[in-house]
Scaffold this active site. Structure first.
Site, PDB file in Angstrom:
ATOM      1  N   ASN A 173       0.934  -1.144   0.030  1.00 32.89           N
ATOM      2  CA  ASN A 173      -0.176  -0.190   0.166  1.00 32.89           C
ATOM      3  C   ASN A 173       0.922   1.184   0.017  1.00 32.89           C
ATOM      4  O   ASN A 173       1.637   1.569   0.979  1.00 32.89           O
ATOM      5  CB  ASN A 173      -1.138   0.044   1.342  1.00 32.89           C
ATOM      6  CG  ASN A 173      -1.789   1.232   1.528  1.00 32.89           C
ATOM      7  OD1 ASN A 173      -1.610   1.991   0.476  1.00 32.89           O
ATOM      8  ND2 ASN A 173      -2.191   1.481   2.658  1.00 32.89           N
ATOM      9  N   TRP A 174       1.012   1.803  -1.220  1.00 37.30           N
ATOM     10  CA  TRP A 174       1.942   2.991  -1.309  1.00 37.30           C
ATOM     11  C   TRP A 174       1.391   4.205  -0.523  1.00 37.30           C
ATOM     12  O   TRP A 174       2.043   5.060  -0.632  1.00 37.30           O
ATOM     13  CB  TRP A 174       2.112   3.287  -2.770  1.00 37.30           C
ATOM     14  CG  TRP A 174       2.980   2.382  -3.576  1.00 37.30           C
ATOM     15  CD1 TRP A 174       3.417   1.000  -2.987  1.00 37.30           C
ATOM     16  CD2 TRP A 174       3.501   2.293  -4.817  1.00 37.30           C
ATOM     17  NE1 TRP A 174       4.137   0.478  -3.995  1.00 37.30           N
ATOM     18  CE2 TRP A 174       4.179   1.229  -5.306  1.00 37.30           C
ATOM     19  CE3 TRP A 174       3.276   3.296  -5.767  1.00 37.30           C
ATOM     20  CZ2 TRP A 174       4.553   1.036  -6.432  1.00 37.30           C
ATOM     21  CZ3 TRP A 174       3.914   3.157  -7.093  1.00 37.30           C
ATOM     22  CH2 TRP A 174       4.535   1.832  -7.399  1.00 37.30           C
ATOM     23  N   LYS A 175       0.011   4.301  -0.460  1.00 37.29           N
ATOM     24  CA  LYS A 175      -0.669   5.421   0.402  1.00 37.29           C
ATOM     25  C   LYS A 175      -0.430   6.583  -0.402  1.00 37.29           C
ATOM     26  O   LYS A 175      -0.288   6.359  -1.819  1.00 37.29           O
ATOM     27  CB  LYS A 175       0.150   5.726   1.870  1.00 37.29           C
ATOM     28  CG  LYS A 175      -0.130   4.379   2.735  1.00 37.29           C
ATOM     29  CD  LYS A 175       0.030   4.550   3.999  1.00 37.29           C
ATOM     30  CE  LYS A 175      -0.359   3.341   5.080  1.00 37.29           C
ATOM     31  NZ  LYS A 175      -0.198   3.653   6.417  1.00 37.29           N
ATOM     32  N   HIS A 193      -9.589   1.249   4.821  1.00 33.58           N
ATOM     33  CA  HIS A 193      -8.276   1.369   5.548  1.00 33.58           C
ATOM     34  C   HIS A 193      -8.707   2.304   6.771  1.00 33.58           C
ATOM     35  O   HIS A 193      -9.443   3.350   6.768  1.00 33.58           O
ATOM     36  CB  HIS A 193      -7.372   2.018   4.628  1.00 33.58           C
ATOM     37  CG  HIS A 193      -5.985   1.999   5.409  1.00 33.58           C
ATOM     38  ND1 HIS A 193      -5.467   2.916   5.859  1.00 33.58           N
ATOM     39  CD2 HIS A 193      -4.837   1.104   4.949  1.00 33.58           C
ATOM     40  CE1 HIS A 193      -4.306   2.547   6.321  1.00 33.58           C
ATOM     41  NE2 HIS A 193      -3.831   1.572   5.641  1.00 33.58           N
ATOM     42  N   GLU A 247      -7.174   4.727   7.875  1.00 32.75           N
ATOM     43  CA  GLU A 247      -7.041   6.238   7.502  1.00 32.75           C
ATOM     44  C   GLU A 247      -8.371   6.901   6.857  1.00 32.75           C
ATOM     45  O   GLU A 247      -8.697   8.105   6.916  1.00 32.75           O
ATOM     46  CB  GLU A 247      -5.617   6.301   6.639  1.00 32.75           C
ATOM     47  CG  GLU A 247      -4.220   6.126   7.226  1.00 32.75           C
ATOM     48  CD  GLU A 247      -3.462   5.701   6.414  1.00 32.75           C
ATOM     49  OE1 GLU A 247      -2.195   5.475   7.088  1.00 32.75           O
ATOM     50  OE2 GLU A 247      -3.460   5.682   5.380  1.00 32.75           O
ATOM     51  N   GLU A 258      -5.506  -4.771  10.636  1.00 33.32           N
ATOM     52  CA  GLU A 258      -4.566  -3.734  10.799  1.00 33.32           C
ATOM     53  C   GLU A 258      -4.884  -3.019  12.078  1.00 33.32           C
ATOM     54  O   GLU A 258      -5.607  -2.063  11.914  1.00 33.32           O
ATOM     55  CB  GLU A 258      -4.607  -2.664   9.445  1.00 33.32           C
ATOM     56  CG  GLU A 258      -5.998  -2.252   9.026  1.00 33.32           C
ATOM     57  CD  GLU A 258      -5.873  -0.992   8.335  1.00 33.32           C
ATOM     58  OE1 GLU A 258      -4.928  -0.734   7.894  1.00 33.32           O
ATOM     59  OE2 GLU A 258      -6.947  -0.192   8.653  1.00 33.32           O
ATOM     60  N   GLY A 315       2.234   2.407  10.963  1.00 35.93           N
ATOM     61  CA  GLY A 315       3.319   3.608  10.651  1.00 35.93           C
ATOM     62  C   GLY A 315       3.698   4.076  12.162  1.00 35.93           C
ATOM     63  O   GLY A 315       4.649   4.787  12.038  1.00 35.93           O
ATOM     64  N   SER A 360       2.348  -2.742  10.403  1.00 35.23           N
ATOM     65  CA  SER A 360       3.996  -2.594  10.336  1.00 35.23           C
ATOM     66  C   SER A 360       4.543  -3.910  10.225  1.00 35.23           C
ATOM     67  O   SER A 360       5.398  -4.234  10.878  1.00 35.23           O
ATOM     68  CB  SER A 360       4.363  -1.948  11.776  1.00 35.23           C
ATOM     69  OG  SER A 360       3.790  -0.574  11.820  1.00 35.23           O
ATOM     70  N   GLY A 378       2.754  -1.264   4.274  1.00 39.79           N
ATOM     71  CA  GLY A 378       2.652   0.148   4.135  1.00 39.79           C
ATOM     72  C   GLY A 378       4.244   0.614   3.555  1.00 39.79           C
ATOM     73  O   GLY A 378       4.642   0.509   2.537  1.00 39.79           O
TER      74      GLY A 378
END
Length: 252
Positions: A8-10, A98, A100, A169, A175, A213, A234
């Site tokens: 997941n490149w975000k 997700h 976020e 997650e 992160g 992570s 991530g």
């Protein structure tokens, strides 16, 4: 069941950086990987990454994924991206729910379920994210929270639930450099597996990824757990050496 390592490149990347990353990954992939691989990239780069995958034989094992999708098929929904649009760019996967998106965009369990439904209707596999905050974990609510989040998706998608991917997650481990121990992660994955088994006769075909992570150092111990079927990666997915080490850590 083949495990899945999905990056997941975000909100990271550029035309130059994306090409450099994928070429480095291509150089490090040898033979047929022991797992399925995907990269979930920002929407503006779907065309570029799709083209690079198609033009690079060494990347043929990598599937393309997106990071979000609209619950609507089309219409006056400015800036939204529909599942059929993702399908046109050969997206195999799309991340929905997700943490976020839930935290910063107020996405509810019901909306996440509708997004999963929209993806499935277009032939795109949703990677449905569930997970608890630190406060919820400390209050002993982990199982209650993840079961509630997954229950909404099961309720909305019925018999199609066997076609999804689930990603656990823990929000407190995203992160932050913190991670659930392999035993803690396995315990939650087992809860989710039991919930899926109650919903479908095909629960064993549903991959449950760990997404808190996972990195080159802890991947092998996490991936060795009974109900951990891969990882949603991530920061480590933006570093080719780390991403390749995680892929290499998948048990054969």
């Amino acid at each position: 069941m083949k495990k899945l390592i999905a990056g997941n490149w975000k909100m990271n990347g550029s035309l130059a950086a994306n090409e450099a990353l994928l070429r480095e990954i291509a150089a490090g992939l040898s033979g047929q990987p022991a797992c399925a691989i995907a990269v979930c990239v920002p929407a503006p780069y779907l065309a570029q990454v799709h083209a690079l995958i198609m033009a690079t034989p060494a990347l043929s094992a990598i599937d393309l994924g997106a990071q979000d999708v609209s619950s609507q098929a089309s219409g006056a929904f400015t800036a939204e991206v529909s599942a059929s649009m993702l399908k046109e760019f050969a997206c195999r996967y799309v991340i929905v729910g997700h943490s976020e998106r839930r935290q910063f965009h107020g996405e509810s369990d019901a909306l996440v379920a509708e997004k999963a439904k929209a993806a499935l209707a277009a032939g795109v596999t949703p990677i449905v994210c569930v997970g608890e905050t630190l406060a919820e974990r400390e209050a002993g609510q982990t199982e209650q929270v993840v079961k509630r989040q997954l229950a909404a998706v099961i309720h909305t998608n019925g018999h199609c639930i066997s076609e999804i991917v689930v990603a656990y997650e823990p929000v407190w481990a995203i992160g932050t450099g913190k991670t659930a121990t392999p035993e803690e992660a396995q315990a939650v994955h087992a809860v989710l597996r039991t919930q899926l088994k109650a919903a479908t006769d095909h629960a064993d075909r549903v991959k449950i990824l760990y997404g808190g992570s996972m990195n080159a150092a802890n991947a092998a111990s996490l991936l060795g757990q009974t109900d951990i079927d891969g990882g949603l990666i991530g920061g480590a997915s933006l570093k080719a050496p780390d991403f390749l080490k995680i892929i290499a850590a998948v048990p054969v």
